[in-house]
Design a protein around this motif. Sequence first.
Motif, mmCIF file in Angstrom:
data_model
loop_
_atom_site.group_PDB
_atom_site.id
_atom_site.type_symbol
_atom_site.label_atom_id
_atom_site.label_comp_id
_atom_site.label_asym_id
_atom_site.label_seq_id
_atom_site.Cartn_x
_atom_site.Cartn_y
_atom_site.Cartn_z
ATOM 1 N N ALA A 180 0.834 -1.211 0.000
ATOM 2 C CA ALA A 180 0.000 0.000 0.000
ATOM 3 C C ALA A 180 0.859 1.248 0.000
ATOM 4 C CB ALA A 180 -0.922 -0.005 1.211
ATOM 5 N N SER A 181 0.464 2.213 -0.821
ATOM 6 C CA SER A 181 1.182 3.477 -0.934
ATOM 7 C C SER A 181 0.214 4.641 -0.996
ATOM 8 C CB SER A 181 2.043 3.493 -2.208
ATOM 9 O OG SER A 181 3.170 2.672 -2.109
ATOM 10 N N HIS A 182 0.781 5.839 -0.836
ATOM 11 C CA HIS A 182 0.173 7.086 -1.269
ATOM 12 C C HIS A 182 -1.253 7.272 -0.741
ATOM 13 C CE1 HIS A 182 -0.585 10.530 -3.705
ATOM 14 N NE2 HIS A 182 -1.154 9.916 -4.714
ATOM 15 N N CYS A 183 -2.243 7.259 -1.643
ATOM 16 C CA CYS A 183 -3.621 7.602 -1.289
ATOM 17 C C CYS A 183 -4.368 6.476 -0.578
ATOM 18 C CB CYS A 183 -4.389 8.019 -2.547
ATOM 19 S SG CYS A 183 -4.230 6.832 -3.888
ATOM 20 N N THR A 184 -3.699 5.394 -0.246
ATOM 21 C CA THR A 184 -4.339 4.352 0.555
ATOM 22 C C THR A 184 -4.682 4.894 1.933
ATOM 23 O OG1 THR A 184 -3.084 2.656 -0.617
ATOM 24 C CG2 THR A 184 -4.094 2.013 1.475
ATOM 25 N N GLY A 185 -3.834 5.766 2.454
ATOM 26 C CA GLY A 185 -4.083 6.376 3.756
ATOM 27 C C GLY A 185 -3.765 5.442 4.907
ATOM 28 N N LEU A 186 -3.677 6.003 6.093
ATOM 29 C CA LEU A 186 -3.334 5.205 7.268
ATOM 30 C C LEU A 186 -4.445 4.231 7.637
ATOM 31 C CD1 LEU A 186 -1.647 7.939 9.492
ATOM 32 C CD2 LEU A 186 -0.541 6.186 8.083
ATOM 33 N N GLU A 187 -5.688 4.697 7.603
ATOM 34 C CA GLU A 187 -6.807 3.812 7.958
ATOM 35 C C GLU A 187 -6.944 2.683 6.942
ATOM 36 O OE1 GLU A 187 -11.642 3.906 8.832
ATOM 37 O OE2 GLU A 187 -10.585 5.743 8.298
ATOM 38 N N GLY A 188 -6.856 3.026 5.648
ATOM 39 C CA GLY A 188 -6.948 1.997 4.627
ATOM 40 C C GLY A 188 -5.836 0.984 4.736
ATOM 41 N N SER A 189 -4.624 1.457 5.008
ATOM 42 C CA SER A 189 -3.488 0.555 5.177
ATOM 43 C C SER A 189 -3.683 -0.358 6.380
ATOM 44 C CB SER A 189 -2.202 1.361 5.337
ATOM 45 O OG SER A 189 -1.914 2.102 4.167
ATOM 46 N N ALA A 190 -4.182 0.206 7.480
ATOM 47 C CA ALA A 190 -4.399 -0.591 8.674
ATOM 48 C C ALA A 190 -5.438 -1.688 8.430
ATOM 49 C CB ALA A 190 -4.839 0.304 9.823
ATOM 50 N N LYS A 191 -6.487 -1.330 7.713
ATOM 51 C CA LYS A 191 -7.535 -2.324 7.444
ATOM 52 C C LYS A 191 -7.052 -3.403 6.488
ATOM 53 C CE LYS A 191 -11.560 0.418 8.653
ATOM 54 N NZ LYS A 191 -12.913 0.891 8.275
ATOM 55 N N LEU A 192 -6.255 -3.024 5.497
ATOM 56 C CA LEU A 192 -5.683 -4.028 4.611
ATOM 57 C C LEU A 192 -4.727 -4.954 5.366
ATOM 58 C CD1 LEU A 192 -4.953 -1.920 1.389
ATOM 59 C CD2 LEU A 192 -6.512 -3.866 1.550
ATOM 60 N N ARG A 193 -3.927 -4.371 6.244
ATOM 61 C CA ARG A 193 -2.995 -5.182 7.040
ATOM 62 C C ARG A 193 -3.750 -6.171 7.910
ATOM 63 N NH1 ARG A 193 -0.443 -8.318 9.307
ATOM 64 N NH2 ARG A 193 1.618 -8.141 10.286
ATOM 65 N N GLU A 194 -4.837 -5.723 8.519
ATOM 66 C CA GLU A 194 -5.624 -6.606 9.371
ATOM 67 C C GLU A 194 -6.241 -7.749 8.568
ATOM 68 O OE1 GLU A 194 -9.258 -6.293 12.649
ATOM 69 O OE2 GLU A 194 -8.870 -4.643 11.268
ATOM 70 N N ALA A 195 -6.714 -7.433 7.352
ATOM 71 C CA ALA A 195 -7.385 -8.442 6.533
ATOM 72 C C ALA A 195 -6.413 -9.380 5.834
ATOM 73 C CB ALA A 195 -8.274 -7.755 5.498
ATOM 74 N N LEU A 196 -5.250 -8.861 5.425
ATOM 75 C CA LEU A 196 -4.334 -9.635 4.598
ATOM 76 C C LEU A 196 -3.174 -10.247 5.368
ATOM 77 C CD1 LEU A 196 -4.129 -7.203 1.527
ATOM 78 C CD2 LEU A 196 -5.636 -9.189 1.829
ATOM 79 N N GLY A 197 -2.946 -9.802 6.591
ATOM 80 C CA GLY A 197 -1.864 -10.351 7.387
ATOM 81 C C GLY A 197 -0.503 -10.104 6.770
ATOM 82 N N ASP A 198 0.331 -11.148 6.732
ATOM 83 C CA ASP A 198 1.705 -10.989 6.268
ATOM 84 C C ASP A 198 1.815 -10.750 4.760
ATOM 85 O OD1 ASP A 198 2.612 -11.297 8.832
ATOM 86 O OD2 ASP A 198 3.045 -13.440 8.626
#
Length: 278
Positions: free
Chosen positions: A247-265
Motif C-alpha cells: 500500500a502506498s500514497h492515497c491508501t491512507g493510514l486507515e486503509g493501510s491498517a484495514k488491509l494489514r488486518e485483513a491480509l496479514g503478512d
Amino acid sequence: MKARITILSENSVVKPGGLIGEHGFSALVERGDDRVLFDTGQGYALVHNARILGIDLASIRKVVLSHGHNDHTGGLAEFLRVGEEREVFAHPEIFSARYREVPDGAPKPIGMPFTRSYLEGLGARFNLSDEPLEVAEGIRTTGVVPRRTSFETGDNTLMVGHDDGTCSPDPLSDDLSLVVDGETGLAILLGCAHSGLVNILNHVRQLWPEKTVRAVVGGTHLGLSSEEQMTATVEAMAGMGVERVGASHCTGLEGSAKLREALGDSFFFAGVGSVLEV
C-alpha cells in the motif's frame, strides 16, 4: 524473467539515509535490460531520492503516467531535464484540466502542471492510447479499465474542466495501471486506482488469464473513498489470493491498517526505498 520494483516517490519513507517523502507516487521497474519509470511524483522527491538510492535517471528512456493529476506528473519536467529524449506512455486525456472541490467552493487545480508543447521541448515523445500498450518486453499498460463493481464509486470531489469554464464530475477515464510479468507471475503497479482496485485486478486477469497475479503495489485511493467502498474493497481483496499487497500514497493510514488486518503478512507498506522482486 525476474523483475524488480523500487519505490522512488511516496508519502512515507521506509529506508533511512536521507530519502524524502511527498504526497505522490513514482516507481522504477527493472526487467532484464529494460528500465521503465512509472509516474513521477509531485516533483520534489524523484531526482533527490534516485540519487540517494544510486539510480541513474538519465539512463531511463521510457515513462508511464497513470493519470493526469499533479502528484503523479509533477516530476516529469525534472525527469526529462536529466536525460535525453524519452517516450511517455499515457492516455489521450492526460492533459485534461483537473480540479478538486474544496470546502469554500473554489475548485483547486490538480491537473498536469505542464503543457504538452513545453514537455515536448524538454524531449518528451508522447505515445497516447486508451488501449493496452507494450512498453517493453513483459511490461504493459492496462489501457482503460472497465468499471463493473457496484461499490467502487470513486471520489466525488474530483472534477474535470471544460472549454466553457464549467466543471463536472471527473470520470478519470485516463486512469491506467502497469502490469509487469515477473519470474513468479504478474505484478500490478497502481497510480491511484481511480478505476477501483478490484476492477483493475479483474481486468488484468481477463487480459492475461494464463498468468497469476502475485503482487499489487501502489495507491489504492481507499484513504479518500467512502467507508462503504473501503470496507467492500478490503473484503474483496481478502479473497483474491494476491501474495503481496504493497500500500502506498492515497491508501491512507486507515486503509493501510484495514488491509494489514485483513491480509496479514501478505501486506506491506510500500514507502520510499521499498523494493519488491517478482
